[in-house]
Scaffold this motif. Structure first.
Motif, PDB file in Angstrom:
ATOM      1  N   LEU A 142      29.096  11.337  68.713  1.00 36.33           N
ATOM      2  CA  LEU A 142      28.503  12.107  67.627  1.00 36.33           C
ATOM      3  C   LEU A 142      28.204  11.243  66.407  1.00 36.33           C
ATOM      4  O   LEU A 142      28.116  11.741  65.291  1.00 36.33           O
ATOM      5  CB  LEU A 142      29.412  13.271  67.233  1.00 36.33           C
ATOM      6  CG  LEU A 142      29.447  14.432  68.203  1.00 36.33           C
ATOM      7  CD1 LEU A 142      30.252  15.585  67.625  1.00 36.33           C
ATOM      8  CD2 LEU A 142      28.059  14.916  68.557  1.00 36.33           C
TER       9      LEU A 142
ATOM     10  N   TYR B 134      27.087  21.540  71.988  1.00 43.14           N
ATOM     11  CA  TYR B 134      27.301  21.503  70.544  1.00 43.14           C
ATOM     12  C   TYR B 134      26.135  20.821  69.826  1.00 43.14           C
ATOM     13  O   TYR B 134      25.671  21.295  68.788  1.00 43.14           O
ATOM     14  CB  TYR B 134      28.618  20.809  70.191  1.00 43.14           C
ATOM     15  CG  TYR B 134      28.819  20.766  68.699  1.00 43.14           C
ATOM     16  CD1 TYR B 134      29.078  21.931  67.990  1.00 43.14           C
ATOM     17  CD2 TYR B 134      28.685  19.584  67.991  1.00 43.14           C
ATOM     18  CE1 TYR B 134      29.218  21.920  66.608  1.00 43.14           C
ATOM     19  CE2 TYR B 134      28.825  19.560  66.613  1.00 43.14           C
ATOM     20  CZ  TYR B 134      29.084  20.724  65.931  1.00 43.14           C
ATOM     21  OH  TYR B 134      29.201  20.711  64.560  1.00 43.14           O
TER      22      TYR B 134
ATOM     23  N   TYR C 181      25.572  22.277  64.636  1.00 44.52           N
ATOM     24  CA  TYR C 181      25.269  20.845  64.599  1.00 44.52           C
ATOM     25  C   TYR C 181      24.053  20.587  63.711  1.00 44.52           C
ATOM     26  O   TYR C 181      24.067  19.692  62.859  1.00 44.52           O
ATOM     27  CB  TYR C 181      25.026  20.328  66.016  1.00 44.52           C
ATOM     28  CG  TYR C 181      24.705  18.867  66.093  1.00 44.52           C
ATOM     29  CD1 TYR C 181      25.714  17.914  66.102  1.00 44.52           C
ATOM     30  CD2 TYR C 181      23.388  18.420  66.156  1.00 44.52           C
ATOM     31  CE1 TYR C 181      25.423  16.566  66.172  1.00 44.52           C
ATOM     32  CE2 TYR C 181      23.091  17.069  66.228  1.00 44.52           C
ATOM     33  CZ  TYR C 181      24.102  16.151  66.237  1.00 44.52           C
ATOM     34  OH  TYR C 181      23.814  14.815  66.307  1.00 44.52           O
TER      35      TYR C 181
END
Length: 79
Positions: free
Chosen positions: A28, A64, A70
Motif C-alpha cells: 500500500l 480495499y 481507499y
C-alpha cells in the motif's frame, strides 16, 4: 484512470496469496504500522490473526484498493 481488479492482480502477481503486515504496508505504498493495524482491526481488509502476526489475503488487499475508503484517503500503491 480507474484501474481494474485484473490490473492489480497482475501488479501483485509476485506476492503470495497471504502476506504479513510488513508486506501489506509495502503493497500500500509504505503506509505506517499504526495505520496498517487500524485497517486490519477495523476489518477493512480480511485477515487472520495467528499470534503474534496478522496474515492478510491478497484478494482482500485488492478489494480495499478498489474501495471508496481507499480512494477517499488518496493512498497510492507502490510495487
Amino acid at each position: 484512470m480507474n484501474k481494474t481488479r485484473k490490473y492489480y492482480e497482475r501488479k501483485f502477481a509476485r506476492y503470495p496469496d497471504v502476506v504479513d503486515l510488513f508486506t501489506f504496508r509495502k503493497m500500500l505504498g509504505g503506509i505506517g504500522d499504526c495505520f496498517a493495524r487500524r485497517l486490519v482491526q477495523e476489518n477493512k481488509v480480511k485477515h487472520t490473526f495467528i499470534k503474534p502476526n496478522y496474515w492478510i489475503f491478497k484478494s482482500s488487499i485488492i478489494d480495499y484498493i478498489l474501495s471508496e475508503d481507499y480512494a477517499s484517503r488518496r493512498l497510492r500503491v507502490r510495487v
